[in-house]
Design a protein around this motif. Structure first.
Motif, short mmCIF file in Angstrom:
data_model
loop_
_atom_site.label_atom_id
_atom_site.label_comp_id
_atom_site.label_asym_id
_atom_site.label_seq_id
_atom_site.Cartn_x
_atom_site.Cartn_y
_atom_site.Cartn_z
N LEU A 2 62.00 5.81 1.80
CA LEU A 2 61.27 6.47 2.86
C LEU A 2 62.10 6.47 4.13
O LEU A 2 62.73 5.47 4.47
CB LEU A 2 59.94 5.74 3.11
N ALA A 22 60.53 11.43 2.03
CA ALA A 22 60.90 10.61 0.88
C ALA A 22 62.02 11.24 0.09
O ALA A 22 62.09 12.47 -0.03
CB ALA A 22 59.70 10.39 -0.02
N LEU A 27 55.91 11.89 -3.01
CA LEU A 27 54.89 11.27 -2.17
C LEU A 27 53.47 11.65 -2.56
O LEU A 27 52.53 10.92 -2.24
CB LEU A 27 55.13 11.62 -0.71
N TYR A 30 51.26 8.99 -3.97
CA TYR A 30 51.05 7.76 -3.21
C TYR A 30 50.13 7.97 -2.02
O TYR A 30 50.17 9.01 -1.35
CB TYR A 30 52.40 7.24 -2.69
N MET A 32 49.70 7.11 1.71
CA MET A 32 50.70 6.87 2.74
C MET A 32 50.05 6.24 3.97
O MET A 32 48.93 6.60 4.34
CB MET A 32 51.37 8.18 3.14
N ARG A 70 49.69 15.15 5.94
CA ARG A 70 50.76 15.18 4.97
C ARG A 70 50.96 16.59 4.44
O ARG A 70 50.02 17.38 4.40
CB ARG A 70 50.49 14.21 3.82
N ASN A 72 52.49 17.72 1.04
CA ASN A 72 53.06 17.27 -0.23
C ASN A 72 54.14 18.23 -0.74
O ASN A 72 55.06 17.81 -1.44
CB ASN A 72 51.97 17.09 -1.27
N ASN A 75 57.03 16.96 0.79
CA ASN A 75 57.24 15.54 0.54
C ASN A 75 57.34 14.74 1.84
O ASN A 75 58.18 13.83 1.97
CB ASN A 75 58.51 15.32 -0.31
N ALA A 96 54.21 3.37 1.57
CA ALA A 96 53.55 4.04 0.46
C ALA A 96 52.96 3.02 -0.50
O ALA A 96 53.53 1.92 -0.69
CB ALA A 96 54.54 4.93 -0.28
#
Length: 122
Positions: A2, A22, A27, A30, A32, A70, A72, A75, A96
Motif C-alpha cells: 500500500l 495498492a 483492494l 479488502y 480499507m 474508494r 475499486n 485500486n 487493509a
C-alpha cells in the motif's frame, strides 16, 4: 503493498485529499481503513470503508469533516479532509483487512502503507 500519498502542509480551514494505492493486491477484496498518529501520541482510527464502498465508519473526532471513499476500478482509496484544524496534524496511514465490513480495530488490519504526513498550520 500500500502506498499512501497526498499529504502536505494545509492551512487551518483548508482541504486535502489523501490517496492510498495498492500494487500487487486487489483492494476490492479488502476493507480499507485510515489511521493517524499525531506527534507523541498513539496511532488511532480515523475512518474505514467496506469492500463495496456502501458502508463507512468514522471516529467521532472526524465525523462530518472527513470522507472516505474508494474507486475499486483504480485500486485506490481516498480520504477527503475538509475544514482542517491543527489537531489533524499527524502521519496518516492506510491499511487493509480481509472481510467485508468496516472496522475501527487496528489489530484487525494486516496490511499497512508507509504513511503520509499532514501538517495543518498557518
Amino acid at each position: 503493498q500500500l502506498q499512501a500519498s497526498g499529504g502536505g502542509l494545509v492551512q487551518p480551514g483548508g482541504s486535502l485529499r489523501l490517496s492510498c494505492a495498492a500494487s500487487g493486491r486487489t483492494l476490492s477484496n479488502y476493507v480499507m481503513g485510515w489511521f493517524r498518529q499525531a506527534p507523541g501520541k498513539e496511532r488511532v482510527f480515523v475512518a474505514a470503508i467496506s469492500t463495496g464502498g456502501s458502508m463507512t465508519l468514522y471516529s467521532d473526532s472526524v465525523k462530518g469533516q472527513f470522507t472516505i471513499s474508494r474507486d475499486n476500478a483504480k485500486n485506490t482509496v481516498y480520504l477527503q479532509m475538509n475544514s482542517a484544524n491543527p489537531e489533524d496534524t499527524a502521519l496518516y496511514y492506510c491499511a487493509a483487512r480481509p472481510g467485508a465490513l468496516p472496522s475501527r480495530h487496528m489489530n484487525e488490519y494486516g496490511y499497512w502503507g508507509q504513511g503520509t504526513l499532514v501538517t495543518v498550520s498557518s
